[in-house]
Design a protein around this motif. Structure first.
Motif: not given
Lengths: 145, 113
Positions: B13, B44, B67, B71, B74-76, B78, B99-100, B112-113
């Protein structure tokens, strides 16, 4: 007349100044401390929107902010001089992708304002737009000497 | 106060620590930072907003843009935020569903979800 009036060149760096002045005058007017954050955010959104509108059509006129203290109400008016196209014209003109993005950002700012402020009025015409937002003021506590 | 940005790597990350005010003037700097990170292959991201005093819709737009970019790989992305006046802006715009939002960097890095 307004308690305090502010005019600033339509540049992003001046929006912070408008936020600070608005919050200071609101505090003095007796707006509840708990909602001063909302006042700051709402006036910032309104000014950012006005700056964006002036810049997008190349208007050199300043953005105007009026801070108005009434007996039980504190109001902020943010005025722009951008000609607002009526929706029918926008459709007829065939908006470009850039215009769509700008319109989206514009909507986001307005969404935040309407989510924050209960008493808000947006008026637009060919000569410009005005956002008027109001908050109740609380009576200052009686000073005991 | 201006915007401060610093990045560090924790495992896979990249943590972006943001401080100060994110508004119409400073948001472009945050946008540049996020774009650069993604262009360099960091997909990430954890944006630590504990030091943020002010956030407006321009800032929200930049985070949504970030975001979208991660995406695409395929990233994230947070967020870490505990400040009520900042969380409120995410709530009224419905972005808490997008957003998480975590309470600590440790929690965000481990998620990790």
């Amino acid at each position: 007349m307004a308690t305090v009036e502010l005019r600033f060149s339509a540049l992003p760096e001046h929006v912070r100044t408008a936020r600070l002045v608005a919050a200071a005058v609101a505090r003095r007017a007796g707006v509840d401390e708990a909602v001063l954050d909302e006042v700051r955010l709402a006036v910032g959104e309104a000014c950012s929107r006005a700056v964006g509108l002036h810049q997008s059509v190349g208007i050199t006129a300043p953005v105007k902010v009026a801070l108005i203290e009434d007996e039980k109400l504190f109001s902020i008016e943010v005025g722009d001089e951008a000609p607002h196209a009526v929706p029918a014209e926008r459709v007829a003109g065939g908006a470009s992708a850039d215009a769509d993005v700008e319109a989206e950002e514009d909507e986001m700012g307005l969404a935040v304002i309407s989510g924050l402020v209960d008493d808000v009025e947006v008026t637009t015409s060919e000569n410009g737009g005005l956002i008027r937002m109001s908050w109740p003021t609380v009576q200052p506590p009686t000073v005991v000497i | 106060m201006d915007l401060s940005l610093s990045t560090r790597t924790v495992g896979d990350r990249t943590v972006v620590e943001v401080g100060g005010e994110i508004d119409v003037y400073t948001a472009p700097k945050l946008r540049e930072q996020l774009v650069e990170l993604v262009n360099d292959g960091n997909f990430h991201l954890v944006v630590d907003m504990e030091g943020v005093d002010f956030l407006d819709s321009t800032g929200l737009g930049v985070l949504v843009g970030g975001l979208k970019r991660v995406r695409a790989h395929e990233g994230s992305l947070r967020l870490v935020c505990n400040q009520e006046h900042i969380l409120k802006i995410f709530r009224i715009t419905g972005l808490t569903k997008v957003f998480p939002i975590h309470t600590s960097v440790e929690e965000a890095v481990a998620a990790t979800d």
